[in-house]
Design an enzyme around this catalytic site. Structure first.
Site, mmCIF file in Angstrom:
data_model
loop_
_atom_site.group_PDB
_atom_site.id
_atom_site.type_symbol
_atom_site.label_atom_id
_atom_site.label_comp_id
_atom_site.label_asym_id
_atom_site.label_seq_id
_atom_site.Cartn_x
_atom_site.Cartn_y
_atom_site.Cartn_z
ATOM 1 N N HIS A 310 -41.210 61.606 71.671
ATOM 2 C CA HIS A 310 -41.672 62.663 70.754
ATOM 3 C C HIS A 310 -40.702 62.681 69.578
ATOM 4 C CE1 HIS A 310 -43.544 66.211 69.320
ATOM 5 N NE2 HIS A 310 -43.199 67.094 70.238
ATOM 6 N N HIS A 349 -49.665 56.460 68.423
ATOM 7 C CA HIS A 349 -49.756 57.916 68.487
ATOM 8 C C HIS A 349 -50.907 58.300 69.392
ATOM 9 C CE1 HIS A 349 -49.904 62.090 67.187
ATOM 10 N NE2 HIS A 349 -48.694 61.893 66.731
ATOM 11 N N ASP A 405 -42.346 58.834 62.442
ATOM 12 C CA ASP A 405 -40.949 58.526 62.738
ATOM 13 C C ASP A 405 -40.500 57.156 62.266
ATOM 14 O OD1 ASP A 405 -40.221 60.926 64.075
ATOM 15 O OD2 ASP A 405 -41.489 60.311 65.731
HETATM 16 N N1 CMC Z 1 -45.417 49.657 71.177
HETATM 17 C C1 CMC Z 1 -46.107 48.766 71.923
HETATM 18 N N2 CMC Z 1 -47.202 49.049 72.609
HETATM 19 C C2 CMC Z 1 -47.637 50.321 72.552
HETATM 20 C C3 CMC Z 1 -46.976 51.309 71.809
HETATM 21 C C4 CMC Z 1 -45.832 50.926 71.101
HETATM 22 N N3 CMC Z 1 -45.169 51.816 70.358
HETATM 23 N N4 CMC Z 1 -47.622 52.472 71.929
HETATM 24 C C5 CMC Z 1 -48.653 52.236 72.732
HETATM 25 N N5 CMC Z 1 -48.659 50.936 73.115
HETATM 26 C C6 CMC Z 1 -49.654 50.265 73.953
HETATM 27 C C7 CMC Z 1 -49.455 50.611 75.417
HETATM 28 O O1 CMC Z 1 -48.604 49.683 76.048
HETATM 29 C C8 CMC Z 1 -50.852 50.546 75.922
HETATM 30 O O2 CMC Z 1 -51.198 49.192 76.063
HETATM 31 P P1 CMC Z 1 -52.130 48.728 77.307
HETATM 32 O O3 CMC Z 1 -53.460 49.377 77.042
HETATM 33 O O4 CMC Z 1 -52.145 47.247 77.240
HETATM 34 O O5 CMC Z 1 -51.458 49.260 78.551
HETATM 35 C C9 CMC Z 1 -51.691 51.082 74.770
HETATM 36 O O6 CMC Z 1 -50.921 50.789 73.585
HETATM 37 C C10 CMC Z 1 -51.951 52.588 74.835
HETATM 38 O O7 CMC Z 1 -50.685 53.227 74.951
HETATM 39 P P2 CMC Z 1 -50.446 54.604 75.671
HETATM 40 O O8 CMC Z 1 -49.046 54.650 76.159
HETATM 41 O O9 CMC Z 1 -51.557 54.847 76.674
HETATM 42 O O10 CMC Z 1 -50.666 55.628 74.492
HETATM 43 P P3 CMC Z 1 -50.232 57.145 74.516
HETATM 44 O O11 CMC Z 1 -51.231 57.859 73.698
HETATM 45 O O12 CMC Z 1 -50.009 57.628 75.904
HETATM 46 O O13 CMC Z 1 -48.802 57.110 73.816
HETATM 47 C C11 CMC Z 1 -47.085 57.305 72.242
HETATM 48 C C12 CMC Z 1 -48.571 57.575 72.535
HETATM 49 C C13 CMC Z 1 -46.730 57.900 70.884
HETATM 50 C C14 CMC Z 1 -46.202 57.990 73.314
HETATM 51 C C15 CMC Z 1 -46.851 55.777 72.264
HETATM 52 O O14 CMC Z 1 -47.642 55.152 71.270
HETATM 53 C C16 CMC Z 1 -45.378 55.416 72.090
HETATM 54 O O15 CMC Z 1 -44.639 55.377 73.081
HETATM 55 N N6 CMC Z 1 -44.939 55.151 70.818
HETATM 56 C C17 CMC Z 1 -43.544 54.883 70.574
HETATM 57 C C18 CMC Z 1 -42.778 56.196 70.515
HETATM 58 C C19 CMC Z 1 -43.048 56.947 69.219
HETATM 59 O O16 CMC Z 1 -43.033 56.363 68.152
HETATM 60 N N7 CMC Z 1 -43.256 58.260 69.351
HETATM 61 C C20 CMC Z 1 -43.456 59.137 68.192
HETATM 62 C C21 CMC Z 1 -44.826 59.738 68.154
HETATM 63 S S1 CMC Z 1 -45.161 60.474 66.574
HETATM 64 C C22 CMC Z 1 -44.102 61.801 66.465
HETATM 65 C C23 CMC Z 1 -44.409 62.862 67.423
HETATM 66 O O17 CMC Z 1 -45.544 63.370 67.461
HETATM 67 O O18 CMC Z 1 -43.493 63.232 68.146
#
Ligand code: CMC
Length: 470
Positions: A310, A349, A405
């Protein structure tokens, strides 16, 4: 026996939830009667028909604003003593927990609006304090309202001297986010009047206190981590200007930030002010729903923000860029990401499946800041990462784009902040969003204490064995 069920707009006789539609057996309205058939047709456009194959029963569930109520499924039972169906949604990926008028996001189109105003326009024309008023009160302030609001916030920037003293007790290398979370929680002990969450005047007072004092606590946390004397607020300055002064003033009698830096802080603060039901807003609402004072609820929200998925992500982005170290190493790093060994921090996201509109504005702001501070050498690595990722099928298929971010950390670093301060800089403006979400929640008659259900998968009926016999 007719087992078809029909939605009725009448209030439920038990008065349990006046907005919950009543599901009645068709038998009650005459199963084969033409009137029931007509009624079915009349409601069918705004209902969901569910057939429970365990029982063969069929239900009409009302659809309102593109949602069905989870409680409408509780009526779907296999027997009289069956608890009824629940909906299972770990991490709330497809569950609306509230009605809200604060922030609108269209994740597919990359749209973000506060109270209906596009983020691009607010970032260009507004100040953080004006935007905070908009988010909290729902409309842009008149000149008189803005003057009064600015006065009220400015009037509350100081913290009790005891706050200052206990902050001095943290270790010299304490993470400033831990210091902020603890000191915001501690404000609860200074303002016992804040417990009266049902009093509108008290809610206003705590709103001013929180928005005003969080920057002071954040600046104290920063000065503490640097071993520098704390700087008291300068109430002759603007909100952003005062924050800059509390951070960077040394021996000068007053500190005036560069207009570019002050503007950049305003833009960053505006962009981070709210983001609807994110992890920390959800924490604010969930904790606030048991009706403690808003200081401890804000501390809980700030704790949620701290995590690397986050608000801690901008810190993680900088650590990642440092680790990559050189543009030439980018493609190798992306290989590890695609192999599932790493995450590309600052990408992806839960809601945006398009370029995060805040990332676009921050990228432009970064250029302005770098004109004053000098270019951040990590920018080239970030640009190369973005270029490769936006052309790569792995990221395209998963709709992974830069989020807020990805570039904000580069600006913060160019301004001289250590990475540990990044989530703190996020928490300052997000306080307005948390407070607005909290105010909306405590005044919403549909809300109750947040208390999800579970699907129990553990053991039952175990026999206790004495310690010596295990
Ligand atoms: N790098 C590589 N792969 C990713 C990433 C990433 N940053 N984010 C998602 N994926 C992949 C993930 O591995 C999955 O692949 P598969 O379908 O093959 O298993 C797919 O994309 C869907 O990911 P998810 O984890 O189910 O998506 P989510 O909606 O649960 O997660 C997130 C959202 C923001 C936690 C995630 O994208 C992430 O960890 N990003 C990096 C951390 C980040 O930048 N966070 C800041 C968010 S914006 C500021 C805020 O609101 O706080």
């Amino acid at each position: 026996m007719c087992n078809r069920y029909l939605w009725s707009p009448e209030p439920r006789p038990d008065g349990h939830d006046r907005r919950l539609a009543r599901v009645v057996p068709l038998a009650d309205v005459g199963c084969n009667a033409g009137i029931a058939q007509e009624e079915m047709l009349r409601v069918s456009a705004e209902t969901l028909t569910v057939v429970d194959n365990r029982t063969g029963e069929r239900y009409e569930v009302p659809i309102q604003d593109g949602t069905v109520k989870a409680m409408d499924f509780r009526r779907m039972r296999t027997s009289a003593d069956d608890f009824g169906l629940m909906v299972y949604d770990p991490a709330f990926t497809n569950t609306a927990s509230c009605r809200s008028e604060i922030t609108f996001i269209d994740g597919d189109a990359g749209v973000l609006e506060y109270r209906g105003y596009p983020i691009e326009e607010l970032a260009e024309k507004s100040t953080y304090l004006e935007t905070a008023f908009l988010i909290v009160h729902g409309h842009l302030p008149s000149a008189a309202e803005l003057k009064e609001w600015t006065h009220n916030i400015t009037f509350h920037t100081f913290v009790h001297e005891n706050v200052r003293r206990f902050m001095e007790g943290f270790r010299y290398d304490a993470h400033p986010m831990g210091v902020l979370v603890s000191s915001v929680a501690a404000l609860s002990t200074f303002y016992p009047d804040a417990k009266d969450v049902d009093d509108a005047a008290s809610r206003d007072l705590q709103t001013w206190r929180l928005i005003a004092k969080v920057p002071t606590l954040a600046a104290f946390a920063y000065r503490h981590s640097r071993g520098l004397p704390y700087v008291y607020p300068d109430n002759d300055l603007t909100f952003a200007g005062n924050f800059a002064s509390m951070l960077w003033r040394m021996s000068e009698s007053s500190y005036v930030a560069s207009s570019v830096i002050e503007r950049a802080l305003n833009v960053l603060f505006i962009l981070h002010a709210d983001h609807e039901q994110n992890c920390s807003a959800n924490a604010m609402r969930a904790v606030g729903s048991s009706r403690p004072d808003p200081f401890v609820a804000t501390a809980a929200a700030a704790a949620a923000l701290y995590g690397p998925l986050h608000g801690g992500a901008n810190e993680a982005v900088l650590l990642m860029l440092n680790e990559i170290g050189d543009v030439r190493n980018v493609s190798e790093f992306v290989k590890h990401v695609k192999a599932g060994e790493r995450r590309l921090m600052g990408f992806g996201h839960r809601v945006y499946k398009n370029y995060d509109p805040r990332a676009r504005i921050i990228k432009a702001t970064a250029d302005e800041v770098f004109d004053v501070t000098g270019r951040n050498p990590l920018l080239d690595i970030a640009l190369e990462l973005e270029r490769i990722a936006l052309e790569d099928d792995y990221f395209i298929e998963r709709k992974l784009y830069p989020n807020v971010d990805f570039y904000s950390g580069l600006i913060y670093q160019a301004l001289g902040f250590p990475v540990e301060m990044f989530p703190v800089l996020f928490a300052i403006p997000r306080t307005a969003g948390w407070v607005a979400q909290w105010r909306e929640m405590v005044t919403d008659p549909e809300q109750k204490i947040a208390r999800p259900r579970q699907v129990y998968t553990g053991a039952r009926g175990q026999k206790y064995v004495e310690l010596g016999r295990r």
